[in-house]
Design a protein around this motif. Structure first.
Motif, short mmCIF file in Angstrom:
data_model
loop_
_atom_site.label_atom_id
_atom_site.label_comp_id
_atom_site.label_asym_id
_atom_site.label_seq_id
_atom_site.Cartn_x
_atom_site.Cartn_y
_atom_site.Cartn_z
N GLU A 82 0.87 -1.17 0.00
CA GLU A 82 0.00 0.00 0.00
C GLU A 82 0.92 1.23 0.00
N TYR A 83 0.76 2.09 -1.00
CA TYR A 83 1.71 3.21 -1.14
C TYR A 83 1.01 4.51 -1.51
N CYS A 84 1.64 5.62 -1.13
CA CYS A 84 1.14 6.97 -1.41
C CYS A 84 1.37 7.32 -2.88
N GLY A 122 5.17 4.35 -5.93
CA GLY A 122 4.78 3.14 -6.65
C GLY A 122 5.96 2.34 -7.16
N LEU A 123 6.98 3.02 -7.65
CA LEU A 123 8.15 2.32 -8.18
C LEU A 123 8.90 1.59 -7.07
N ARG A 124 9.00 2.21 -5.91
CA ARG A 124 9.65 1.57 -4.77
C ARG A 124 8.86 0.32 -4.36
N ALA A 125 7.54 0.43 -4.32
CA ALA A 125 6.68 -0.70 -3.96
C ALA A 125 6.83 -1.82 -5.00
N ALA A 126 6.86 -1.47 -6.28
CA ALA A 126 7.00 -2.47 -7.34
C ALA A 126 8.34 -3.18 -7.25
N TRP A 127 9.40 -2.44 -6.94
CA TRP A 127 10.72 -3.06 -6.81
C TRP A 127 10.73 -4.07 -5.65
N MET A 128 10.17 -3.66 -4.50
CA MET A 128 10.13 -4.56 -3.35
C MET A 128 9.25 -5.77 -3.64
N MET A 129 8.16 -5.55 -4.36
CA MET A 129 7.28 -6.64 -4.73
C MET A 129 8.04 -7.67 -5.57
N ALA A 162 0.17 -7.73 -4.67
CA ALA A 162 -0.64 -6.64 -5.19
C ALA A 162 -0.04 -5.29 -4.82
N LEU A 163 -0.21 -4.34 -5.73
CA LEU A 163 0.13 -2.94 -5.48
C LEU A 163 -1.19 -2.23 -5.24
N GLN A 164 -1.27 -1.50 -4.14
CA GLN A 164 -2.52 -0.82 -3.77
C GLN A 164 -2.26 0.67 -3.59
#
Length: 122
Positions: A27-29, A35-42, A57-59
Motif C-alpha cells: 500500500e503506497y502513497c 509506486g516504483l519503490r513498492a513495485a521493486w520490493m514486490m 498486489a500494489l494498492q
C-alpha cells in the motif's frame, strides 16, 4: 484497433477472481510517487518466495505518506511494515525476513539471513 463487445451475464460471472493465500499487499502513497519503490520490493519478494506466494498486489493510496506492507493469510491480515510507525522505509532483507517468519519460518534466506561475524578477540 480494439472492438468492444458487450459481455453476457454468464461470461461475466465466470470471470470471478479467487484470492490466493498468502497474499502480499504493498500500500503506497500515490502523491509521493512511491509506486516504483513498492513495485521493486514486490519483485524482490516474488523472486525469493516464488513457490510460497499465492498473490502480490500494489494498492495505491491517496493518503499522504502511506507505505505499508501487509501479508494476508487464511488467518487474516498481518502488517509487516508501516513507514510512519518505523520512521523509514524497509530494507528488502527486512521485509523478506518478516514475510518468511509469517509464511515459511523454516525457509533459509541465504545471504539475507547471515548475521555479521563479531570481530575475533586478540
Amino acid at each position: 484497433f480494439f472492438r468492444f463487445v458487450a459481455m453476457s451475464a454468464d461470461a461475466a460471472s465466470s470471470m470471478t477472481h479467487e484470492i490466493r493465500h498468502p497474499r502480499v499487499v504493498f500500500e503506497y502513497c500515490v502523491g509521493c510517487k512511491w509506486g516504483l519503490r513498492a513495485a521493486w520490493m514486490m519483485q524482490e519478494l516474488m523472486q525469493t518466495f516464488e513457490k510460497e506466494l499465492g498473490e502480490v498486489a500494489l494498492q495505491p493510496n491517496k493518503d499522504g505518506g502511506v507505505f505499508r506492507v501487509w501479508v494476508v493469510t487464511a488467518d487474516g491480515p498481518t502488517l509487516l511494515w508501516d513507514r510512519k510507525t518505523e520512521g523509514r522505509f524497509p530494507e528488502s532483507k527486512e521485509i523478506k525476513q518478516k514475510l518468511r517468519d509469517v509464511i515459511v519460518p523454516e525457509k533459509n534466506l541465504g545471504h539475507s539471513d547471515v548475521k555479521p561475524t563479531p570481530p575475533a578477540e586478540s
